[in-house]
Design a protein around this motif. Structure first.
Motif, PDB file in Angstrom:
ATOM      1  N   LEU A 178       0.207   9.235   8.248  1.00 31.00           N
ATOM      2  CA  LEU A 178      -0.624   8.046   8.407  1.00 31.00           C
ATOM      3  C   LEU A 178      -1.399   7.729   7.135  1.00 31.00           C
ATOM      4  O   LEU A 178      -2.154   8.562   6.626  1.00 31.00           O
ATOM      5  CB  LEU A 178      -1.598   8.247   9.576  1.00 31.00           C
ATOM      6  N   ASP A 179      -1.188   6.500   6.623  1.00 31.37           N
ATOM      7  CA  ASP A 179      -1.895   5.990   5.442  1.00 31.37           C
ATOM      8  C   ASP A 179      -1.705   6.874   4.209  1.00 31.37           C
ATOM      9  O   ASP A 179      -2.557   6.908   3.315  1.00 31.37           O
ATOM     10  CB  ASP A 179      -3.396   5.833   5.731  1.00 31.37           C
ATOM     11  N   ALA A 213      -1.979  -1.481  -0.538  1.00 32.21           N
ATOM     12  CA  ALA A 213      -0.717  -1.768   0.147  1.00 32.21           C
ATOM     13  C   ALA A 213       0.242  -0.630  -0.157  1.00 32.21           C
ATOM     14  O   ALA A 213       0.422  -0.251  -1.318  1.00 32.21           O
ATOM     15  CB  ALA A 213      -0.130  -3.097  -0.327  1.00 32.21           C
ATOM     16  N   HIS A 214       0.861  -0.088   0.889  1.00 29.21           N
ATOM     17  CA  HIS A 214       1.719   1.079   0.703  1.00 29.21           C
ATOM     18  C   HIS A 214       2.902   1.018   1.664  1.00 29.21           C
ATOM     19  O   HIS A 214       2.868   0.321   2.687  1.00 29.21           O
ATOM     20  CB  HIS A 214       0.930   2.370   0.928  1.00 29.21           C
ATOM     21  N   TYR A 215       3.931   1.765   1.330  1.00 27.24           N
ATOM     22  CA  TYR A 215       5.059   1.893   2.245  1.00 27.24           C
ATOM     23  C   TYR A 215       4.654   2.769   3.429  1.00 27.24           C
ATOM     24  O   TYR A 215       3.895   3.728   3.281  1.00 27.24           O
ATOM     25  CB  TYR A 215       6.265   2.502   1.539  1.00 27.24           C
ATOM     26  N   VAL A 216       5.165   2.419   4.584  1.00 27.28           N
ATOM     27  CA  VAL A 216       4.844   3.153   5.805  1.00 27.28           C
ATOM     28  C   VAL A 216       5.651   4.440   5.856  1.00 27.28           C
ATOM     29  O   VAL A 216       6.869   4.435   5.643  1.00 27.28           O
ATOM     30  CB  VAL A 216       5.151   2.293   7.044  1.00 27.28           C
ATOM     31  N   SER A 241      -8.871  -0.172   2.663  1.00 22.83           N
ATOM     32  CA  SER A 241      -9.614   0.809   1.889  1.00 22.83           C
ATOM     33  C   SER A 241      -8.883   1.024   0.579  1.00 22.83           C
ATOM     34  O   SER A 241      -7.673   0.812   0.490  1.00 22.83           O
ATOM     35  CB  SER A 241      -9.724   2.143   2.648  1.00 22.83           C
ATOM     36  N   PHE A 242      -9.635   1.425  -0.441  1.00 20.16           N
ATOM     37  CA  PHE A 242      -9.019   1.806  -1.707  1.00 20.16           C
ATOM     38  C   PHE A 242      -8.606   3.270  -1.555  1.00 20.16           C
ATOM     39  O   PHE A 242      -9.374   4.181  -1.850  1.00 20.16           O
ATOM     40  CB  PHE A 242     -10.014   1.629  -2.858  1.00 20.16           C
ATOM     41  N   LEU A 243      -7.385   3.473  -1.029  1.00 18.34           N
ATOM     42  CA  LEU A 243      -6.937   4.819  -0.679  1.00 18.34           C
ATOM     43  C   LEU A 243      -6.947   5.749  -1.899  1.00 18.34           C
ATOM     44  O   LEU A 243      -6.663   5.319  -3.003  1.00 18.34           O
ATOM     45  CB  LEU A 243      -5.530   4.752  -0.085  1.00 18.34           C
TER      46      LEU A 243
END
Length: 280
Positions: free
Chosen positions: A224-225, A217-220, A191-193
């Motif tokens: 959540l997300d 793409a993101h750091y965990v 998804s385009f967060l």
């Protein structure tokens, strides 16, 4: 002479660039690339410098910079550019992101060294072993989750893993594991967060008549997300696209976004600034 990548995060003060330049000049190093940024929101200074120097002179450069009064509360790291980032990939059943990473790794397009792939299912074993890499299954159930994450973390430590990539790994990591992997685990979100979280995001997008489909793409993190976003991209769509077509377009975006995020991290181009990232 060898090429090195230097990254510096410090309190923002006058004279930092001069201190770095002087330290490199003192050993006759040659700067081949440099980016810098002063973040007003955090009062932090970020710098990435690529330079050629004798290996024996690197410690002198580091010592000179750290002794400068301009550098305060800093994180300074220097590593050879040729040194690849040791990477562990996690996967479930969807293999499109995994296949893209494996292809780019084998072709030399990504500056990483994949040391293994872990799945919570066995579906991707043949693909991984075709590329000559070890594949391990660590099954995850509510009853075994703690033990499974302990096994995963032990593997990270044993193999000297610097980066963990969740290539459509359909498991939520515990808060403890997220903290242990802070700043070195990248997830791809379909998804385009922020938006369209949860199950069937492309069906949600179809129902809302979206005109853009994207991936992030993101750091965990434990949220959540909600981790710091490294890379995003979108593709334009119309009302005529079916949900299955949106899925196909979305998977293509996911592959590209994840590979770019992995490359930027491995190239030491990503800096954390609170909930944001600075990407050179």
């Amino acid at each position: 002479m060898a090429r090195h990548i230097m990254t510096l995060r410090s309190d923002d003060r006058p004279g930092i660039v001069a201190a770095v330049s002087s330290a490199l000049l003192e050993v006759s190093a040659n700067i081949v690339e440099n980016q810098q940024y002063s973040d007003e929101g955090t009062d932090l200074f970020f710098m990435r410098t690529v330079f050629d120097a004798e290996q024996a002179d690197v410690e002198r450069v580091v010592a000179a910079i750290e002794s400068s009064s301009a550098v305060h509360n800093h994180d300074l790291q220097v590593r050879p550019e040729a040194e690849r980032c040791r990477t562990l990939v996690l996967v479930s059943r969807f293999d499109h992101c995994l296949l893209d990473l494996l292809h780019r790794w084998r072709s030399g397009d990504l500056p990483i060294d994949i040391v293994g792939v872990v799945g919570n299912h066995d579906d991707c074993r043949a693909l991984v072993e075709y590329f000559g890499l070890p594949f391990s299954v660590i099954a995850v159930t509510p009853e075994t989750k703690a033990d499974a994450e302990a096994q995963l973390l032990a593997m990270v430590e044993e193999k000297g893993v610097e980066l963990v990539v969740l290539a459509r790994y359909m498991q939520i990591l515990s808060d403890g594991l997220c903290r242990a992997l802070e700043g070195r685990a990248i997830n791809i979100h379909h998804s385009f967060l922020p938006g369209f979280k949860g199950a069937k995001p492309y069906h949600q997008a179809h129902d809302r008549g979206v005109k853009l489909v994207g991936a992030s793409a993101h750091y965990v993190t434990a949220d959540l997300d909600e981790g710091p976003i490294i890379e995003q991209d979108v593709v334009r769509v119309t009302h005529a696209e079916s949900p299955s077509r949106l899925v196909a377009l979305g998977r293509d975006v996911e592959r590209r976004v994840l590979s770019r995020a992995v490359r930027d991290h491995a190239d030491r181009r990503v800096f954390l600034a609170g909930r944001r990232t600075i990407v050179f």
